[in-house]
Write a protein that holds these residues in place. Structure first.
Motif, PDB file in Angstrom:
ATOM      1  N   LEU A   1       0.841  -1.177  -0.068  1.00  0.00           N
ATOM      2  CA  LEU A   1       0.021   0.113  -0.040  1.00  0.00           C
ATOM      3  C   LEU A   1       0.790   1.232   0.061  1.00  0.00           C
ATOM      4  CD1 LEU A   1      -2.720  -0.790   2.761  1.00  0.00           C
ATOM      5  CD2 LEU A   1      -3.153  -0.494   0.177  1.00  0.00           C
ATOM      6  N   SER A   2       0.410   2.388  -0.532  1.00  0.00           N
ATOM      7  CA  SER A   2       0.707   3.638  -0.521  1.00  0.00           C
ATOM      8  C   SER A   2       0.148   4.709   0.200  1.00  0.00           C
ATOM      9  CB  SER A   2       1.551   4.162  -2.037  1.00  0.00           C
ATOM     10  OG  SER A   2       0.550   4.327  -2.595  1.00  0.00           O
ATOM     11  N   VAL A   3       0.690   5.799   0.558  1.00  0.00           N
ATOM     12  CA  VAL A   3      -0.120   6.842   1.271  1.00  0.00           C
ATOM     13  C   VAL A   3      -0.159   7.912   0.101  1.00  0.00           C
ATOM     14  CG1 VAL A   3      -0.291   8.524   3.017  1.00  0.00           C
ATOM     15  CG2 VAL A   3       0.590   6.322   3.304  1.00  0.00           C
ATOM     16  N   ASP A   4      -1.602   8.177  -0.358  1.00  0.00           N
ATOM     17  CA  ASP A   4      -1.914   9.182  -1.296  1.00  0.00           C
ATOM     18  C   ASP A   4      -1.922  10.526  -0.259  1.00  0.00           C
ATOM     19  OD1 ASP A   4      -2.898  11.120  -2.986  1.00  0.00           O
ATOM     20  OD2 ASP A   4      -4.475   9.722  -4.010  1.00  0.00           O
ATOM     21  N   LEU A   5      -0.867  11.382  -0.521  1.00  0.00           N
ATOM     22  CA  LEU A   5      -0.732  12.675   0.101  1.00  0.00           C
ATOM     23  C   LEU A   5      -1.654  13.680  -0.335  1.00  0.00           C
ATOM     24  CD1 LEU A   5       3.060  12.589   0.168  1.00  0.00           C
ATOM     25  CD2 LEU A   5       1.536  11.860   1.916  1.00  0.00           C
ATOM     26  N   GLU A   6      -2.301  13.625  -1.521  1.00  0.00           N
ATOM     27  CA  GLU A   6      -2.925  14.647  -2.057  1.00  0.00           C
ATOM     28  C   GLU A   6      -4.349  14.232  -1.538  1.00  0.00           C
ATOM     29  OE1 GLU A   6      -2.907  14.912  -6.246  1.00  0.00           O
ATOM     30  OE2 GLU A   6      -0.680  15.555  -6.057  1.00  0.00           O
ATOM     31  N   ARG A   7      -4.941  13.177  -0.760  1.00  0.00           N
ATOM     32  CA  ARG A   7      -6.043  12.923  -0.454  1.00  0.00           C
ATOM     33  C   ARG A   7      -6.039  12.665   1.238  1.00  0.00           C
ATOM     34  NH1 ARG A   7     -10.078   9.749  -4.249  1.00  0.00           N
ATOM     35  NH2 ARG A   7      -9.686  10.971  -6.055  1.00  0.00           N
TER      36      ARG A   7
END
Length: 601
Positions: free
Chosen positions: A475-481
């Motif tokens: 998983l990755s973290v969507d920084l824009e959301r």
């Protein structure tokens, strides 16, 4: 002319070099260049100080921290070495005197900051002066891929251009292969001999755990293991630094804050107090610590995860420089990862820089999550192999339990996908555990087949599952959301049932504790030990220098064990050169004789 070994013994009071100090010194004395990677406390400074004394002329040391130059120079003067510094703290008359001493050949070592060195006036001065060598300390600052980049260091290629025949040595405690390559390129050290002394600090116990009321975890750690010890606590933000220092003060600790937002005079005062006072705790951002020579820092704690393994290694390396047991203690959580990724994404670096920083952050998170020997993993990052587990880290002392997390991981990945990869970990856990929040009903997530399928796992364990999936790249973290979790291509085999995964079972149990205050042998008389420490403190106060500049704790221990009662015996102690024997031998012998006499009567 005295040899390097003569100077080691008579000036610095040591009987033999630690390899590869002797080979580095020989290289410089003969006019060669060197790149040195040596762990903090490994004796880097002798590698340029002794050649500067042996060779004709003055050794020019480029150091990034003006605040520490005075202490470094004071320590050398205690050894009867002609040392000085040139920086903005000097008045015009004093600066002119230093320049005259340099031109007249009366100095062995001169410390300058990189911004001072590149000034035309300074370069003109050095062109006229007899220069023995250039030493670039904290050389990783030259690298934009490093963790302490300083723009002024980029100008240091001028040393090769304007002084091509003067030997240069670049020194750092940590640099991965990419950083080493940039140091070599930017400082034109293609012909330099490389000396890598190894990165292991076996006296440091590495301990990393999950945040669970971090302040209380820190307080328990300090009260139980370091109630009166000197230490450094690192925080991610200035606000947290101030608040943590004040909170520790309210619990009886002598703690001070240090960060770039403080007035420069207050910063300098706090740093000076840390060096000179016993048992003081510095709560700091990464702005603090480079070049700190205090040998008896018994612990370094992190209340937030550093962004790179290099930064972690550099910061923890400030503990236990005296070789005695020390603790590197840290707590972290998924929010640390999200914050650090936000900082990386919003930085002004180009895409290549951001990708490199992301890789480094992933490596740091991997070190936190590792289930095998933590020291082996740490050294492996720097290309060093430790054949056997160290036995002195948390994962060795208390092996990590694992569990088959395949089913839980698939549920976690599925709920992230089924909710549109638009939500953070808290909402995803609510869905899995069948919660009935307004947010769940707002998006009709109570209708998902996954709603309530994870009720058998508690909130903390689900957080652990998501954290480990992020750490391992599923998983990755969507920084824009705002921290939404998104699936990575790596998760496909796991979702399709073609891969299984074991996860670490998090526990709140404390790892085996370690008392890291200097353990005095049973044969040492505590009353004599305290009398010697008090005498050292008085001398240090009189001269306005840190106590360790007079003598290290190890030298005091030797006094207690060997009980020297005449100058010849005192001169055999480690760290006692001719100048310190002459200056301090009589008074310390008097303390010892007075104690022995009192014991007899």
């Amino acid at each position: 002319m005295p040899t390097a070994t003569d100077i080691l013994r008579t000036t610095f009071g040591y009987r033999a070099f630690r390899p590869p100090q002797d080979r580095i010194i020989e290289t410089l004395v003969s006019g060669g260049n060197a790149l040195v990677l040596m762990p903090t406390g490994g004796g880097k400074s002798l590698c340029y100080q002794i050649p500067a004394i042996v060779r004709d002329g003055c050794g020019i040391v480029i150091s990034p921290l003006i605040a520490l130059m005075q202490d470094q120079v004071n320590a050398l003067r205690q050894q009867d070495v002609a040392a000085a510094y040139l920086n903005s703290t000097l008045d015009q008359q004093t600066a002119q005197q230093v320049e005259q001493d340099l031109l007249a050949g009366r100095l062995d070592l001169l410390y300058v900051a990189p911004e001072r060195l590149k000034q035309p006036r300074t370069l003109a001065l050095l062109q006229q002066a007899p220069v023995a060598l250039f030493a670039i300390d904290e050389a990783h600052c030259v690298s934009q891929w490093g963790h302490d980049f300083r723009a002024d260091y980029l100008q240091l290629s001028l040393l090769h251009e304007q002084f091509p025949h003067i030997p240069r040595i670049a020194l750092t405690a940590t640099a991965d292969e990419r950083t080493r390559e940039e140091i070599i390129t930017r400082l034109a050290l293609g012909d330099a001999q490389h000396f890598i002394a190894g990165f292991d600090r076996p006296n440091i116990r590495y301990r990393i755990g999950l945040k669970n009321n971090a302040r209380q975890q820190l307080l328990r750690f300090m009260k139980e293991e370091h109630p009166t010890d000197a230490g450094i606590i690192y925080c991610m933000s200035r606000k947290k630094t101030d608040e943590t220092a004040a909170w520790l003060q309210s619990h009886g600790f002598n703690a001070l804050p240090y960060h770039a937002g403080l007035d420069s005079n207050l910063r300098a005062e706090h740093q000076s107090r840390f060096l000179r006072e016993e048992g003081l705790v510095m709560v700091a951002t990464i702005a603090f610590g480079m070049g700190i020579d205090k040998p008896n820092v018994r612990f370094v704690a992190h209340l937030d995860m550093p962004k790179t393994v290099e930064a972690y290694y550099q910061e923890t390396g400030r503990a236990g420089r005296d070789g005695e047991p020390a603790n590197a203690w840290m707590v972290y959580g998924l929010q640390d990862v999200i914050k650090l990724r936000q900082m990386t994404a919003s930085s002004e670096g180009n895409d290549a820089f951001k990708r490199a920083e992301q890789h480094r952050l992933n490596a740091m998170l991997g070190l936190c999550e590792v289930t095998s020997c933590r020291r082996q993993s740490l050294l492996s990052y720097f290309g060093e192999n430790l054949p056997d587990p160290c036995g002195n880290c948390d994962t060795c002392l208390q092996p990590v339990a694992t569990w088959d997390g395949t089913d839980a991981a698939r549920k976690a990945l599925s709920v992230a996908y089924r909710t549109g990869q638009r939500f953070g970990v808290n909402h995803l856990i609510d869905v899995l555990r069948g919660a009935n929040t307004d947010k769940i009903h707002q998006f009709d997530h109570q209708l998902l087949p996954l709603h309530g399928l994870g009720i058998d796992i508690d909130n903390n364990q689900w957080r652990s599952v998501f954290r480990q999936l992020v750490a391992r790249g599923y998983l990755s973290v969507d920084l824009e959301r705002f921290g939404a979790l998104r699936l990575e291509d790596k998760c496909r085999p796991l979702l399709k049932g073609n891969e299984a995964i074991n996860l670490r079972r998090d526990t709140t149990t404390e790892v085996a504790k370690q008392t890291t205050r200097t353990a005095l042998p049973d044969t040492i008389d505590i009353a004599l030990w305290e009398a010697l420490r008090e005498h050292r403190r008085e001398l240090a106060e009189q001269q306005d220098v840190p106590p360790y500049v007079i003598f290290h704790d190890r030298t005091l221990q030797e006094m207690c064990q060997s009980l020297p009662t005449n100058p010849q015996q005192f001169g055999q102690l480690t760290g006692v050169g001719e100048r310190k024997l002459q200056k301090y031998g009589g008074s310390f012998i008097a303390v010892i004789n007075g104690h022995l006499q009192a014991t007899i009567t």
